[in-house]
Design a protein around this motif. Sequence first.
Motif, PDB file in Angstrom:
ATOM      1  N   PRO A 146      25.838  37.887 -39.914  1.00 49.30           N
ATOM      2  CA  PRO A 146      27.270  38.002 -39.580  1.00 49.30           C
ATOM      3  C   PRO A 146      27.595  39.206 -38.711  1.00 49.30           C
ATOM      4  O   PRO A 146      28.496  39.146 -37.858  1.00 49.30           O
ATOM      5  N   TRP A 147      26.841  40.296 -38.895  1.00 48.35           N
ATOM      6  CA  TRP A 147      27.100  41.496 -38.101  1.00 48.35           C
ATOM      7  C   TRP A 147      26.622  41.307 -36.663  1.00 48.35           C
ATOM      8  O   TRP A 147      27.296  41.740 -35.709  1.00 48.35           O
ATOM      9  N   ALA A 148      25.489  40.629 -36.502  1.00 41.80           N
ATOM     10  CA  ALA A 148      25.026  40.325 -35.140  1.00 41.80           C
ATOM     11  C   ALA A 148      25.997  39.387 -34.442  1.00 41.80           C
ATOM     12  O   ALA A 148      26.310  39.562 -33.249  1.00 41.80           O
ATOM     13  N   ASP A 149      26.498  38.388 -35.171  1.00 43.11           N
ATOM     14  CA  ASP A 149      27.464  37.467 -34.569  1.00 43.11           C
ATOM     15  C   ASP A 149      28.737  38.195 -34.139  1.00 43.11           C
ATOM     16  O   ASP A 149      29.302  37.914 -33.070  1.00 43.11           O
ATOM     17  N   GLU A 208      29.839  41.439 -27.045  1.00 42.20           N
ATOM     18  CA  GLU A 208      28.891  41.681 -25.944  1.00 42.20           C
ATOM     19  C   GLU A 208      27.794  40.622 -26.016  1.00 42.20           C
ATOM     20  O   GLU A 208      26.745  40.828 -26.641  1.00 42.20           O
ATOM     21  N   PRO A 209      28.003  39.455 -25.409  1.00 41.96           N
ATOM     22  CA  PRO A 209      27.139  38.291 -25.625  1.00 41.96           C
ATOM     23  C   PRO A 209      25.688  38.452 -25.197  1.00 41.96           C
ATOM     24  O   PRO A 209      24.831  37.667 -25.629  1.00 41.96           O
ATOM     25  N   THR A 210      25.363  39.414 -24.358  1.00 45.23           N
ATOM     26  CA  THR A 210      23.984  39.547 -23.882  1.00 45.23           C
ATOM     27  C   THR A 210      23.319  40.836 -24.385  1.00 45.23           C
ATOM     28  O   THR A 210      22.377  41.325 -23.766  1.00 45.23           O
ATOM     29  N   HIS A 211      23.796  41.357 -25.485  1.00 41.97           N
ATOM     30  CA  HIS A 211      23.206  42.576 -26.051  1.00 41.97           C
ATOM     31  C   HIS A 211      21.839  42.214 -26.661  1.00 41.97           C
ATOM     32  O   HIS A 211      21.763  41.474 -27.647  1.00 41.97           O
ATOM     33  N   CYS A 212      20.758  42.710 -26.076  1.00 43.00           N
ATOM     34  CA  CYS A 212      19.409  42.293 -26.490  1.00 43.00           C
ATOM     35  C   CYS A 212      19.121  42.646 -27.951  1.00 43.00           C
ATOM     36  O   CYS A 212      18.510  41.859 -28.685  1.00 43.00           O
ATOM     37  N   TYR A 216      18.241  39.862 -30.799  1.00 52.40           N
ATOM     38  CA  TYR A 216      17.056  39.918 -31.661  1.00 52.40           C
ATOM     39  C   TYR A 216      17.469  39.856 -33.126  1.00 52.40           C
ATOM     40  O   TYR A 216      16.877  39.105 -33.922  1.00 52.40           O
ATOM     41  N   ALA A 217      18.473  40.666 -33.518  1.00 52.22           N
ATOM     42  CA  ALA A 217      18.900  40.698 -34.919  1.00 52.22           C
ATOM     43  C   ALA A 217      19.349  39.318 -35.375  1.00 52.22           C
ATOM     44  O   ALA A 217      19.020  38.879 -36.487  1.00 52.22           O
ATOM     45  N   ARG A 218      20.069  38.609 -34.519  1.00 50.04           N
ATOM     46  CA  ARG A 218      20.548  37.279 -34.887  1.00 50.04           C
ATOM     47  C   ARG A 218      19.396  36.300 -35.066  1.00 50.04           C
ATOM     48  O   ARG A 218      19.322  35.574 -36.064  1.00 50.04           O
ATOM     49  N   ALA A 219      18.486  36.256 -34.096  1.00 55.06           N
ATOM     50  CA  ALA A 219      17.359  35.320 -34.179  1.00 55.06           C
ATOM     51  C   ALA A 219      16.456  35.659 -35.355  1.00 55.06           C
ATOM     52  O   ALA A 219      15.938  34.767 -36.047  1.00 55.06           O
ATOM     53  N   HIS A 220      16.252  36.940 -35.600  1.00 52.14           N
ATOM     54  CA  HIS A 220      15.412  37.371 -36.721  1.00 52.14           C
ATOM     55  C   HIS A 220      16.021  36.933 -38.049  1.00 52.14           C
ATOM     56  O   HIS A 220      15.328  36.388 -38.923  1.00 52.14           O
ATOM     57  N   ALA A 221      17.321  37.141 -38.212  1.00 53.98           N
ATOM     58  CA  ALA A 221      17.982  36.723 -39.446  1.00 53.98           C
ATOM     59  C   ALA A 221      17.938  35.206 -39.610  1.00 53.98           C
ATOM     60  O   ALA A 221      17.705  34.694 -40.718  1.00 53.98           O
ATOM     61  N   LEU A 222      18.157  34.471 -38.527  1.00 52.63           N
ATOM     62  CA  LEU A 222      18.088  33.011 -38.606  1.00 52.63           C
ATOM     63  C   LEU A 222      16.716  32.547 -39.069  1.00 52.63           C
ATOM     64  O   LEU A 222      16.602  31.615 -39.886  1.00 52.63           O
ATOM     65  N   ASN A 273      33.718  48.453 -31.756  1.00 54.15           N
ATOM     66  CA  ASN A 273      32.624  49.259 -31.195  1.00 54.15           C
ATOM     67  C   ASN A 273      31.293  48.570 -31.491  1.00 54.15           C
ATOM     68  O   ASN A 273      30.865  48.486 -32.649  1.00 54.15           O
ATOM     69  N   VAL A 274      30.636  48.076 -30.473  1.00 56.30           N
ATOM     70  CA  VAL A 274      29.374  47.349 -30.643  1.00 56.30           C
ATOM     71  C   VAL A 274      28.297  48.249 -31.241  1.00 56.30           C
ATOM     72  O   VAL A 274      27.472  47.803 -32.052  1.00 56.30           O
TER      73      VAL A 274
END
Length: 476
Positions: free
Chosen positions: A44-47, A53-57, A61-67, A22-23
């Motif tokens: 890891p949770w964003a990944d 769901e590869p295009t979930h905005c 954001y969460a992934r780029a912010h964590a990076l 469940n996304v």
Amino acid sequence: MPASSEQRLLAALQAHAHAPENVDRLVEICNALIHVRRNEQMLPWADKGLALEPTHCGLLYARAHALRLLGRHAEAAASWRAHRSLAWPPLYCETRLGRDLYLSGEIASAIELLSEAVRTAGDSEERDAQKARKWLAEALLATGDPAGFTHWLARNRGDSGSYRYAEAPMWNGQRDLRGERVLVTHQMGYGDQFLLYASLRHWLDAGATVMFTCDPPIHGLLQASWPDCTVVPTERPLAVATTLPPEALAAARAFAPTLQATLLHLPLLTQHDSTPPTPFFPAYLRAPEDARARAATWAQALRARRPGKRLAGLFWDCAQHRVASNGSKERCWAGLRSVPLAQIERLTLDPALAREVEFVSLHHPAAEMQSGTPRGAISHYGPGIATFADTAACLEQLDAVISVDAALANLGAMSGKPTAVLANPTGEWRWGHAATSGARSPWMTGVTVLRQTEMGDWRDVISQATGWLLAPGPGA
């Protein structure tokens, strides 16, 4: 951290365990991590969510912010680039892509993209428009372009707290300040104040009589450094256009200013000079006389115990990353700027350095209790470091300073000491950019910037610092 915040995170983790595909449950975990100020743990949770769901905005954001918090700016930029076509709000993706391009070293691309975002924003006061101006400013300043200060001024309407003294008009750019009584109000951190208050010389030369405010811990140092100015200590403003606190307000009324300027206005006075000041920010800091006398006595005794050695100040750890209550950005960026003790001991335990150099810790004792004390050839300031006036007095007796990217590096540079700044690949605009200024700062003299080539790897930087200390220049 409130128990309810941790409970929210625990509930989100439990819900995910029951419904791992469940996304929405993964989005809830990311939001809960933001709520408990552990944003850097979202990766890891964003990944996991983006695998579903590869295009979930929200998850992008969460992934780029964590990076970004982890110092992986090139990966964050690549993620924004790959998803620019999604339905982002106006300027949202462009601003964040521009910021991460700048932080990853693609400075020309960042300036091009952010310049277009600023043109598109026009006079908009929306948050992303303000972010675009801020990051364009810092990208330009990193290349040594003073035009960046104009864009940086927009922070007075956005992310930097400021004071507004309603009884005097704000400075509007006039160059002739003869007869003007200017109230300058402070903002931002200690390092910003140390650096930007160097521009007061230009305002005094233009004829102004100046009163300025500052954070209380640096008041004694700044008053000693600017004896012709009235210096008022007061708390740092946290909101835009804050009214001065009662004591500072009374002092301002007694001063009767004809103009007000903020700290961010100061570099603008000479920004458009056909021949810019060289250096743009000249060294000016001077410790109070009583602190200087104590420091001279201490240094004389230390040099007698370590005959023939040069004294080098050493600052290696930004304490903010050790404060759990700080926000993720403050903690993570402080951590990326700090050098582990094991790497610092490559300096203090180096036999070749030990024959020529005695290090002096420039940490406040309470901070050093947290960071640890390196073994080897390192001493401590005998009179004690309680205020920045004490630190400045100690610095005046040293031959060189080595500091991570922190207020101490600004203090060393603005005290006129040969200063080596140990910086990660992004660093701060004041230290320039590797592609345009190499190992020098475009804004001040006497500074050598020793940069990581890979985020988190300090080994080569420490080797460079060893060579810098053994070279005939620093403090010889």
